[in-house]
Design an enzyme around this catalytic site. Structure first.
Site, mmCIF file in Angstrom:
data_model
loop_
_atom_site.group_PDB
_atom_site.id
_atom_site.type_symbol
_atom_site.label_atom_id
_atom_site.label_comp_id
_atom_site.label_asym_id
_atom_site.label_seq_id
_atom_site.Cartn_x
_atom_site.Cartn_y
_atom_site.Cartn_z
ATOM 1 N N SER A 55 -7.002 -1.353 -5.662
ATOM 2 C CA SER A 55 -5.832 -0.501 -5.906
ATOM 3 C C SER A 55 -5.018 -1.076 -7.053
ATOM 4 O O SER A 55 -4.516 -2.205 -6.964
ATOM 5 C CB SER A 55 -4.961 -0.429 -4.659
ATOM 6 O OG SER A 55 -3.687 0.080 -5.035
ATOM 7 N N HIS A 86 -8.931 2.707 -7.311
ATOM 8 C CA HIS A 86 -8.021 3.390 -6.383
ATOM 9 C C HIS A 86 -6.637 3.486 -7.026
ATOM 10 O O HIS A 86 -6.049 2.470 -7.421
ATOM 11 C CB HIS A 86 -7.956 2.616 -5.070
ATOM 12 C CG HIS A 86 -7.173 3.310 -4.000
ATOM 13 N ND1 HIS A 86 -7.683 4.342 -3.232
ATOM 14 C CD2 HIS A 86 -5.899 3.131 -3.567
ATOM 15 C CE1 HIS A 86 -6.770 4.753 -2.372
ATOM 16 N NE2 HIS A 86 -5.666 4.046 -2.557
ATOM 17 N N ASP A 111 -2.828 4.773 -6.655
ATOM 18 C CA ASP A 111 -1.802 5.139 -5.666
ATOM 19 C C ASP A 111 -0.630 5.836 -6.344
ATOM 20 O O ASP A 111 0.162 5.217 -7.044
ATOM 21 C CB ASP A 111 -1.303 3.880 -4.953
ATOM 22 C CG ASP A 111 -2.314 3.358 -3.953
ATOM 23 O OD1 ASP A 111 -2.785 4.155 -3.119
ATOM 24 O OD2 ASP A 111 -2.640 2.160 -4.007
ATOM 25 N N MET A 129 2.865 7.655 -5.909
ATOM 26 C CA MET A 129 3.984 7.697 -4.946
ATOM 27 C C MET A 129 5.173 8.404 -5.563
ATOM 28 O O MET A 129 5.466 8.216 -6.747
ATOM 29 C CB MET A 129 4.395 6.279 -4.565
ATOM 30 C CG MET A 129 3.253 5.463 -3.992
ATOM 31 S SD MET A 129 3.831 3.861 -3.425
ATOM 32 C CE MET A 129 2.283 3.139 -2.881
ATOM 33 N N HIS A 185 -5.098 8.677 -4.767
ATOM 34 C CA HIS A 185 -4.470 8.785 -3.442
ATOM 35 C C HIS A 185 -3.048 9.296 -3.633
ATOM 36 O O HIS A 185 -2.171 8.557 -4.073
ATOM 37 C CB HIS A 185 -4.503 7.392 -2.791
ATOM 38 C CG HIS A 185 -3.830 7.296 -1.464
ATOM 39 N ND1 HIS A 185 -3.509 6.075 -0.888
ATOM 40 C CD2 HIS A 185 -3.422 8.246 -0.585
ATOM 41 C CE1 HIS A 185 -2.937 6.291 0.286
ATOM 42 N NE2 HIS A 185 -2.852 7.589 0.483
ATOM 43 N N MET A 230 0.374 10.135 -2.492
ATOM 44 C CA MET A 230 1.406 9.970 -1.453
ATOM 45 C C MET A 230 2.632 10.739 -1.929
ATOM 46 O O MET A 230 3.676 10.163 -2.247
ATOM 47 C CB MET A 230 1.688 8.475 -1.244
ATOM 48 C CG MET A 230 0.546 7.779 -0.498
ATOM 49 S SD MET A 230 0.542 5.984 -0.717
ATOM 50 C CE MET A 230 -0.331 5.882 -2.267
ATOM 51 N N MET A 289 -5.104 5.191 6.758
ATOM 52 C CA MET A 289 -4.098 4.210 6.342
ATOM 53 C C MET A 289 -3.975 3.148 7.427
ATOM 54 O O MET A 289 -3.627 3.461 8.572
ATOM 55 C CB MET A 289 -2.737 4.877 6.137
ATOM 56 C CG MET A 289 -2.626 5.746 4.902
ATOM 57 S SD MET A 289 -3.103 4.967 3.349
ATOM 58 C CE MET A 289 -2.058 3.515 3.313
ATOM 59 N N ASP A 324 -7.433 1.791 3.896
ATOM 60 C CA ASP A 324 -6.460 1.390 2.869
ATOM 61 C C ASP A 324 -5.280 0.675 3.514
ATOM 62 O O ASP A 324 -4.539 1.256 4.299
ATOM 63 C CB ASP A 324 -5.986 2.672 2.164
ATOM 64 C CG ASP A 324 -5.073 2.420 0.985
ATOM 65 O OD1 ASP A 324 -4.769 1.253 0.679
ATOM 66 O OD2 ASP A 324 -4.662 3.419 0.354
HETATM 67 C C1 DX5 Z 1 -0.242 1.546 0.179
HETATM 68 C C2 DX5 Z 1 -1.339 1.930 -0.800
HETATM 69 C C3 DX5 Z 1 -2.436 0.974 -0.846
HETATM 70 C C4 DX5 Z 1 -2.024 -0.414 -1.244
HETATM 71 C C5 DX5 Z 1 -2.894 -1.374 -0.521
HETATM 72 O O1 DX5 Z 1 0.673 2.566 0.252
HETATM 73 O O2 DX5 Z 1 -1.875 3.204 -0.480
HETATM 74 O O3 DX5 Z 1 -3.513 1.423 -1.629
HETATM 75 O O4 DX5 Z 1 -2.115 -0.645 -2.616
HETATM 76 O O5 DX5 Z 1 -2.454 -2.637 -0.822
HETATM 77 P P1 DX5 Z 1 -2.968 -3.924 -0.042
HETATM 78 O O6 DX5 Z 1 -4.450 -3.973 -0.229
HETATM 79 O O7 DX5 Z 1 -2.234 -5.015 -0.727
HETATM 80 O O8 DX5 Z 1 -2.570 -3.758 1.397
HETATM 81 ZN ZN ZN Z 2 -3.881 3.921 -1.448
#
Ligand code: DX5
Ligand code: ZN
Length: 220
Positions: free
Chosen positions: A12, A37, A39, A41, A70, A72, A141, A177
């Site tokens: 990620s 990956h 993320d 947000m 991904h 969010m 998750m 994840d």
């Molecule tokens: C959290 C993200 C993850 C995050 C995971 O909201 O969706 O992808 O980056 O990070 P680690 O591997 O550090 O838990």
């Molecule tokens: Zn993620």
């Protein structure tokens, strides 16, 4: 059950250095990752903000690996076209983000992309039961989404097992994840997941290839 040779590792970039994102993406590519990956947000669905389509478009030329996006964000449906245009290969929406999950998944596939659905830790696996014919990836998750570096929530292992059973022989990937590290990955693989997101575990050290190898070794 997947093993070290068959699981996919999806670092990620949430934990990468955003000031040199293109370089970081090239580094995890060369280090042997399977997916990138990404993320996204929105500061609304989750209490953090990252980036959107313009930045994804900028990093797209830096690798040919699969962009595993991904989302969010809520709502997600109005923005799906933008993420497809920016270069996503897999677009994953949260089951909790829009009222019409079935419609979002169909739309993602109509854009020629793989459709994923993600479940927050409190969301039961039953939400995917009637969309199994419309998903290419289910993302469990194992932390509350929003931040890297949180601890793995062990109760998610049971959910992963149940979803693996629900999937049966359908061609659906099961991704996990949050909190995946060389210490936790074996239990996640044993429960039936085959795609591992790892953010802080990969980016906290300097040798990304060594960490990716260590994750694969711990998964076998
Ligand atoms: C959290 C993200 C993850 C995050 C995971 O909201 O969706 O992808 O980056 O990070 P680690 O591997 O550090 O838990
Ligand atoms: Zn993620």
């Amino acid at each position: 059950m997947a093993g070290g040779d068959t699981i996919k590792i999806a670092p990620s970039i949430l934990s990468a250095d955003f000031a040199k994102l293109g370089e970081e993406v090239r580094a995890i590519d060369v280090a042997g990752c399977d997916y990138i990956h990404i993320d996204v947000m929105d500061g609304h669905f989750v209490p953090n903000l990252t980036f959107g389509p313009p930045i994804i478009k900028c990093i797209r030329p830096h690798t040919e690996k699969v962009f595993d996006v991904h989302l969010m964000i809520s709502p997600a449906q109005p923005y799906l076209q933008d993420y497809a245009d920016a270069g996503a290969d897999i677009i994953t929406v949260h089951a909790e983000a829009d009222p019409h999950l079935d419609r979002s998944l169909q739309f993602i596939r109509s854009l020629g992309k793989k459709a994923g659905v993600s479940l927050n830790p409190h969301t039961p696996e039953s939400v995917v039961q009637y969309v199994l014919d419309k998903v290419d990836l289910i993302l469990v998750m194992s932390v509350n989404p929003g931040f890297g570096g949180q601890s793995f929530i062990p109760a998610q292992l049971e959910k992963i097992r149940r979803i693996r059973q629900m999937i049966g022989d359908r061609p659906i990937e099961l991704e996990v994840d949050g909190g995946v590290s060389p210490d936790t990955i074996a239990s996640v693989v044993e429960a039936g997941a085959d795609v591992m997101v790892a953010g802080s575990a990969v980016f906290k050290g300097d040798d990304y290839a060594a960490t990716i190898s260590a994750l694969r070794a711990a998964a076998s």
